[in-house]
Design a protein around this motif. Structure first.
Motif, short mmCIF file in Angstrom:
data_model
loop_
_atom_site.label_atom_id
_atom_site.label_comp_id
_atom_site.label_asym_id
_atom_site.label_seq_id
_atom_site.Cartn_x
_atom_site.Cartn_y
_atom_site.Cartn_z
N HIS A 60 0.87 -1.19 0.00
CA HIS A 60 0.00 0.00 0.00
C HIS A 60 0.90 1.23 0.00
O HIS A 60 2.07 1.18 0.41
CB HIS A 60 -0.93 0.00 1.22
CG HIS A 60 -0.23 0.24 2.52
ND1 HIS A 60 -0.08 1.49 3.08
CD2 HIS A 60 0.37 -0.63 3.38
CE1 HIS A 60 0.57 1.39 4.20
NE2 HIS A 60 0.86 0.12 4.43
N GLY A 61 0.33 2.34 -0.47
CA GLY A 61 1.07 3.58 -0.54
C GLY A 61 0.42 4.53 -1.53
O GLY A 61 -0.65 4.24 -2.09
N PRO A 62 1.01 5.69 -1.78
CA PRO A 62 0.44 6.63 -2.74
C PRO A 62 0.48 6.06 -4.15
O PRO A 62 1.31 5.21 -4.47
CB PRO A 62 1.34 7.86 -2.59
CG PRO A 62 2.63 7.32 -2.07
CD PRO A 62 2.28 6.16 -1.20
N GLY A 63 -0.39 6.56 -4.99
CA GLY A 63 -0.42 6.07 -6.36
C GLY A 63 -1.55 6.70 -7.15
O GLY A 63 -1.99 7.82 -6.86
N VAL A 64 -2.02 5.98 -8.15
CA VAL A 64 -3.09 6.48 -9.02
C VAL A 64 -4.18 5.42 -9.12
O VAL A 64 -3.96 4.23 -8.91
CB VAL A 64 -2.57 6.82 -10.43
CG1 VAL A 64 -1.54 7.93 -10.38
CG2 VAL A 64 -2.03 5.59 -11.13
N LYS A 65 -5.37 5.90 -9.43
CA LYS A 65 -6.53 5.05 -9.66
C LYS A 65 -7.06 5.35 -11.06
O LYS A 65 -7.47 6.48 -11.34
CB LYS A 65 -7.61 5.30 -8.61
CG LYS A 65 -8.87 4.47 -8.81
CD LYS A 65 -9.91 4.80 -7.73
CE LYS A 65 -11.18 4.01 -7.93
NZ LYS A 65 -12.20 4.34 -6.88
#
Length: 305
Positions: A151-156
């Motif tokens: 898990h962590g920052p990212g895009v959807k």
């Protein structure tokens, strides 16, 4: 001198010329009397008696009634046969539904057991690595290979069919040559380009509809369905990618694969939205077992001298 009485001159009566068809008397008779005399007498007698038999309107009504009775009989027999067969069909259908539900429940239980065992194995591996001082490297390898959740920052990125998408027949898909779809449906090659574009833009981990992708993953098609590691997915397709959210989003949209997705959206109505997320969670991949070929052992018996 008495003279002889004068005889009146004999006048020969002119003979009527014979008909040219005199030698064809039988054919001439047939042509002149095409209607047999018996039929002619019967018609004349019926006319004299004011007509016989049933009136035409009555005969037409009787014929129509007979046709309706026959049609009603056929419909009645069909309905009776369907009513007799309906319970059997309903019973077979319910048995099939029960069997599907049973098998689905069994598969869900087995999948739950596999997940539980995988978690136990992963926990023991991490404990063993910590005791040997190699936990950091092992965690990194597990993260990159998809063996552990992340898990962590990212895009959807959400990709969906056009609002009025059509299936299209076999051989009618112009993407066989052009790479685009005029049906408005998202295909497996579209998702392949999306995922590859995210990897190339700096994604550290990617999943589609909860299916974690690894170096061994395959995105294929079965009819109109998209399979990820042989598991069918249904639209909309939610793609999560862990990485530097804003930078990852910008790089992907400016990449050839991002422009490809933009073209599908503008020209064929394929719906696609991308957003940056502060924390996205990806599960572990179901299996990361690497299968390699092994040479066969030499079993040739050597003779002794």
């Amino acid at each position: 001198m008495c003279g002889m009485p004068q005889q009146p001159p004999v006048r020969s009566s002119p003979t009527r010329p014979s008909r040219p068809d005199a030698s064809m008397s039988l054919i001439t008779n047939v042509m002149d009397h095409s209607l047999d005399d018996g039929y002619a007498e019967a018609a004349a007698r019926r006319k004299t008696q004011g007509g016989g038999g049933l009136p035409k309107t009555l005969r037409a009504k009787l014929g129509l009634a007979s046709g309706l009775v026959l049609a009603a009989l056929v419909v009645t027999l069909g309905a009776a046969q369907a009513r007799v067969a309906a319970p059997v069909v309903a019973k077979e259908r319910q048995e099939l539904i029960d069997r599907i539900d049973t098998e689905t429940s069994a598969a869900d239980r087995l999948e739950g057991s596999v997940d539980k065992l995988r978690d136990e194995v992963g926990a023991r591996q991490r404990a063993a690595l910590r005791s040997s001082g190699g936990s950091t490297e092992a965690d990194l390898v597990g993260l990159l290979s998809g063996a552990t959740p992340v898990h962590g920052p990212g895009v959807k990125l959400v990709v969906n069919d056009a609002k009025e998408a059509s299936g299209g027949g076999e051989g009618s898909n112009p993407r066989e040559t052009s790479g685009f779809s005029d049906t408005g449906r998202v295909r497996d090659r579209d998702m392949q380009r999306v995922v590859n574009g995210l990897w190339a833009s700096g994604a550290e981990a990617v999943s589609i509809n909860g299916q974690r992708l690894t170096a061994l993953s395959a995105i294929r098609a079965a009819g109109d369905a998209i399979l990820v590691d042989n598991k069918p997915l249904v639209p909309p397709y939610t793609v999560l990618a862990v990485g530097d959210g804003q930078k990852l989003s910008t790089r992907f949209q400016d990449s050839p694969d991002g422009l490809y997705l933009h073209a599908l959206r503008e020209n064929y109505g394929v719906r696609a939205t991308i957003s940056t997320e502060g924390d996205v969670r990806l599960p572990a991949a179901p299996s990361v077992i690497v299968r390699t070929a092994q040479p066969l052992a030499d079993t040739t018996e050597k003779g002794t001298s």
